[in-house]
Design an enzyme around this catalytic site. Sequence first.
Site, mmCIF file in Angstrom:
data_model
loop_
_atom_site.group_PDB
_atom_site.id
_atom_site.type_symbol
_atom_site.label_atom_id
_atom_site.label_comp_id
_atom_site.label_asym_id
_atom_site.label_seq_id
_atom_site.Cartn_x
_atom_site.Cartn_y
_atom_site.Cartn_z
ATOM 1 C CE LYS A 22 -1.966 1.549 4.068
ATOM 2 N NZ LYS A 22 -1.524 2.908 4.418
ATOM 3 C CG ASN A 23 2.691 2.600 3.648
ATOM 4 O OD1 ASN A 23 1.321 2.653 3.277
ATOM 5 N ND2 ASN A 23 3.137 2.368 4.856
ATOM 6 C CB CYS A 116 -3.944 5.954 11.247
ATOM 7 S SG CYS A 116 -4.420 4.431 10.564
ATOM 8 N NE ARG A 121 0.305 9.467 10.513
ATOM 9 C CZ ARG A 121 -0.030 8.562 9.793
ATOM 10 N NH1 ARG A 121 -0.919 7.870 10.056
ATOM 11 N NH2 ARG A 121 0.874 8.073 8.766
ATOM 12 C CG ASP A 306 3.257 1.050 9.498
ATOM 13 O OD1 ASP A 306 2.972 2.064 10.381
ATOM 14 O OD2 ASP A 306 3.426 1.335 8.370
ATOM 15 N NE ARG A 398 -6.577 4.112 5.893
ATOM 16 C CZ ARG A 398 -5.584 4.323 6.864
ATOM 17 N NH1 ARG A 398 -5.937 4.457 8.074
ATOM 18 N NH2 ARG A 398 -4.335 4.736 6.361
#
Length: 426
Positions: A22-23, A116, A121, A306, A398
């Site tokens: 995903k990233n 999230c 952030r 993560d 997600r």
Amino acid sequence: MEKFIIHGGARVGGVLNVHGAKNSALPILAATMLADTPAVIHNCPDLTDIDYAIKILEHLGCAVKREGSDVTIDPRDFNCCEIPEELMRCMRSSIVFLGGILAKANKATLSAPGGCKIGLRPIDLHLAALKKLGMECNDCGEVLECICPNGLHGTRINLSFPSVGATENIMLAAVTACGDTVIENAAREPEICDLADFLNSMGAKVYGAGDKRIVIEGVKALHGAEHTVIPDRIAASTYMAAAAITGGELTLKNVFPMHLTSVISAFEEMGCKLSVKTEELCIKAPERLRRLKAIHTMPYPGFPTDSQALFMAMASVADGTSMFVENIFENRYRHVEQLRRMGADIKVDGKMALVNGVPKLFGAAVDAEDLRGGAALIIVGLSAEGITEIGEIEHIDRGYEAIEKTLSILGAKIKRREFNESGAVR
Ligand code: UD1
């Protein structure tokens, strides 16, 4: 409202192909709009965050076609430099479109990104770097109005922290800037290298990705290219954790073990046996997991933030006391309260958490408050006694392709159920 219902106790094992990262896919999709011809991205995972990225590209005027894990993006009708609030709020990575839109149009209008709830952030590093490249913006309101009156110009940027997103945004803005850009203290994650590889196949000149210093020679134009996204290292460590906590044996295919070095060491410390080939990895769980001495989350190649919640889930039932220090995000222990509801013995003091392993956890009704914390609840639910009911699973969707189907194929007893407002099954 959907929930996962897990009957704990079944072993997780077998063979699994890991989906694309995903990233990696998110900044790569953002990069496709920089080209003047179509690009094809293979191994693009089927995730809600990817759906949002595609919606953003379409909103900007790109034509996007998706066939399985292949996504074709035609950027020739790019005609908009504004991302509406509802798309920005869907995910934090929407901010990675800023660098690309500026490179393409010299102006951009965006609202604050979502994602999230794992801390503040902020995007100060992104904005400061883009300002050095020539952007001007009003960064005090809800909406960011950005403009590059004299275009983007290469410069030297020294990041005070190796932010993944900021490094990606700078790369996207700098590849077609006038002159050379040097990023000092750049993020070194594998996803940065994947983005650099894609940009270079489009005709960009990005050197040094994976090192602390990245040098980018601005080029006049980029063309479309084909690219295969790297395997998702966090999804890989999630399925490894599922096998490890349930006493299973699992072989992962389409995985790059060299991206998992620190995670592999931690599994070994817990007593798992690992065998590693070039793109394959096998994990065999011990009778009972052992404690971890200390996990300090760090930028890559350190232990990934993560994977912290996943290892805390395993440590909750390991033999002995494990220590965790979360150095990347300031609010990444949201899963602790949920794990406690299942019987976990965890004490948190600021960045530090002490997990006193107990022989067994018990099924309970819990909520996924963020993506990886939600995955950790699944991991615990797989080994807990009784039934675990996980709500707010949109966070988990997600980052994992149909995680309940994947785990069911591997032997877990997990189902997705739709509930109505009063809590009855639909
Ligand atoms: C990316 C990953 C995320 C991962 C994280 C760290 C994606 C889509 N997400 O997130 O899964 O957990 O890297 O490996 O790739 N920071 C600032 N100012 C900024 C930018 C960041 O203070 O302008 C801080 C953040 O608040 C955080 C830390 O730096 O505390 C790390 O953030 P960053 O590396 O930017 O993570 P993301 O790119 O958001």
